[in-house]
Design a protein around this motif. Structure first.
Motif, PDB file in Angstrom:
ATOM      1  N   GLN A  74      40.305  45.148  41.059  1.00  0.00           N
ATOM      2  CA  GLN A  74      39.939  45.989  42.200  1.00  0.00           C
ATOM      3  C   GLN A  74      39.263  47.279  41.748  1.00  0.00           C
ATOM      4  N   THR A 126      45.226  41.912  39.671  1.00  0.00           N
ATOM      5  CA  THR A 126      44.532  42.194  40.935  1.00  0.00           C
ATOM      6  C   THR A 126      44.073  43.642  40.985  1.00  0.00           C
ATOM      7  N   TYR A 127      44.946  44.557  40.565  1.00  0.00           N
ATOM      8  CA  TYR A 127      44.584  45.974  40.563  1.00  0.00           C
ATOM      9  C   TYR A 127      43.461  46.267  39.574  1.00  0.00           C
TER      10      TYR A 127
END
Length: 587
Positions: A100, A96-97
């Motif tokens: 992002q 997810t990071y």
């Protein structure tokens, strides 16, 4: 420079032995992908008038196959305020990071130990699940780490090139296709003094070339089982990197980043964006690299820091590390001058992002991990014993880890029959996690230890061995726990003793005179007596700078360390945490 020209440059490395003091790789040693990847240049209105182009690097290090969220102390880290926070790390949250912070100008790289010393979820299938996850993330390249060699150079090549494991065969996913990225290392040579791995990787970003030079710690021979590095030489890091840097610079590649699997320690609980570090091997390398090198991304010490060091010409350059186990994602932004092709040092901005589990986990990664959990669940969730309380991987004031004492007791019991062991010693670095009393989501219940949990504690599948040492050799072995001896111990490493073995050490005494009052089963040890000492094959081979082990005689080999641990838990449950009172400390 065109894509074809870039590929010719990579291939030229093979033929350029005359440009280096050491020969460059043979064609067979150079990855089939030519170690080059192009990103299409995006040119919009007025783009041709810009003098610089942006680049973003995202980096990780020391993942060690932690696909599931790490537990205990391995799942904590200090945040930007210096406050220790729980619930960090895990592949689904790391993904997810990455998504992002990834943009069109981004390259994802790593600084080694992505595989090896892994939990069962990954290790059961020789870390193929972790490498597949990294391919899903879009990893471009990584320096090799010492743990990439845990199963040997041939196995590392299989991981990169593909094929089923020669002993265990194919995983449930079928024939392994190989990684989409390559591990690189400029300082690893084969028997013919050729590079065993490609020394660098090139990527073209927004029309500009960026070179990544790989390095692995030169201490690898002392921290990896001898069979894992048979036929390889690990040379001094700075000299190897500087030869590669000069080779690249002569061919017009000015933007250079070093990915080095070596690092420094930090003050406990400091912000991941903080500096200084405690100067060590990482700083020595970061300071010594050629002035052409613009950035240094490090690993190995499992710390998080954002520092600046001066290159040999006195110009500052950024030196980073991103902790371990997927707990930190490092972001580095900079500009490349289109006229010179070099990184504008003043434009470099770095940030360590703590990977918190408060974000939504990446759905694709969650599904991927669930698939592999289903493939290993029968083995991983099998109960093997019980404990009465938490056994964290935390040292007492003497350096003893109660869990380490328990492992040593298990190793002693597993080597008495056949090996005639009298004591056992366990290396602290081989204890990769603690045991938690609370039951897991698998539903095994409080106090139950599963095979997967035990494997996470001891993931190396080391062979238990027994050798005979004299009392004098045993004392020398214990002295080798401290810095100052001829074996260049990097930092104090207290071996974990079995419960029947005690001794005293002085904090102020000079090296060679620190240890006294050695006893086995309460009886003093004399210099002349012979003692059967059990340890894993890593230690017996002289690992962790414990060279005295190599003087042992009458070598006997027994069970795997994980099997000895599992058998002990099964035979003695419920097991209470041992009292850390085997080592007495005096001023």
């Amino acid at each position: 420079m065109s894509s074809a020209s870039l590929k010719r440059l990579a291939v030229a490395v093979v033929a350029a032995a005359g440009a280096f003091a050491l020969a460059m790789p043979t064609a067979s040693a150079t990855p089939a992908r030519d170690n080059v990847k192009d990103k299409a240049e995006v040119i919009g209105k007025g783009k041709e008038k810009e003098k610089t182009v942006p680049v973003r690097l995202l980096s990780i290090n020391d993942l060690h196959g932690n696909l599931e969220p790490p537990t205990g102390s391995s799942g904590r880290i200090a945040d930007e305020t210096g406050t220790v926070v729980d619930g960090v790390g895990g592949a689904a949250y790391l993904a997810t990071y990455v998504k992002q912070y990834k943009n069109k100008d981004t390259v994802l790289v790593a600084a080694g130990d992505l595989i090896g010393a892994s939990p069962l979820l990954s290790a059961a299938y020789h870390d193929e699940p972790t490498v597949e996850f990294l391919d899903m993330l879009g990893l471009s390249t990584s320096s090799a780490g010492n743990h990439e060699f845990d199963e040997g150079y041939t196995e590392l090549k299989r991981i990169m090139k593909g094929g089923c494991h020669p002993v265990d065969g194919c995983s449930p996913a079928g024939k392994w296709k190989g990684s989409k990225f390559d591990f690189i290392a400029a300082n690893v040579l084969d028997k013919k003094n050729k590079h065993a791995l490609a020394p660098f990787y090139l990527e073209k970003i927004n029309g500009e070339k960026v070179a990544f030079i790989g390095l692995v710690t030169a201490t690898t021979p002392s921290i990896v089982t001898a069979s894992g590095i048979a036929g390889l030489k690990f040379t001094e890091e700075v000299a190897a990197a500087n030869r590669t840097s000069k080779f690249l610079a002569k061919r017009g590649v000015k933007a250079q980043v070093v990915l080095v699997h070596e690092g420094d320690q930090v003050t406990p609980n400091q912000s991941p964006d903080a500096c200084p570090v405690v100067p060590g091997l990482g700083s020595r390398i970061a300071n010594g690299l050629d002035a052409e090198v613009d950035l240094v991304i490090s690993g190995h010490s499992h710390q998080a820091y954002i520092c600046k060091v001066n290159d040999p010409k006195g110009n500052p350059r950024v030196f980073t590390q991103g902790s371990s186990f997927g707990r930190v994602l490092t972001q580095i932004d900079f500009q490349i001058d289109k006229n010179t092709g070099d990184i504008v040092r003043s434009s470099v901005v770095a940030d360590n992002h703590v990977v918190r589990r408060t974000v939504t986990p990446d759905a694709q990664t969650v599904a991927f991990i669930d698939l592999w959990k289903s493939r290993t669940s029968a083995v991983a969730n099998k109960p093997i014993g019980r404990i009465t309380a938490d056994m964290p991987n935390t040292a007492s004031a003497s350096g003893e880890v109660p869990l380490g004492n328990l492992i040593a007791d298990a190793q002693l019991e597993g080597t008495k029959t056949g090996g005639n062991a009298q004591i056992a010693l366990m290396n602290p670095g081989g204890i990769r996690a603690g045991l938690t009393y609370a039951g897991s989501s698998a539903g095994e219940g409080d106090g139950v230890v599963t095979y997967g949990e035990a494997f996470t504690v001891q993931p190396f599948n080391n062979l238990m061995q027994v050798v005979t040492l004299t009392g004098a050799q045993l004392k020398l072995l214990l002295e080798q726990q401290w810095v100052g001896g001829p074996n260049n111990q990097a930092f104090t490493k207290i071996l974990q003793p079995s419960s029947n073995f005690t001794y005293t050490y002085s904090t102020s005494a000079a090296w060679g005179t620190k240890v006294s009052n050695i006893k086995i089963d309460g009886q003093p040890v004399t210099d002349a007596q012979t003692i059967r000492v059990a340890a894993n094959n890593f230690l017996v081979g002289g690992g962790d700078a414990f060279a005295a082990f190599t003087s042992g005689t009458d070598l006997w080999s027994g069970p795997l360390d994980i099997d000895a641990f599992a058998a002990y838990l099964g035979a003695h449950s419920p097991v209470a945490p041992p009292v850390a009172n085997h080592i007495t400390v005096i001023p």
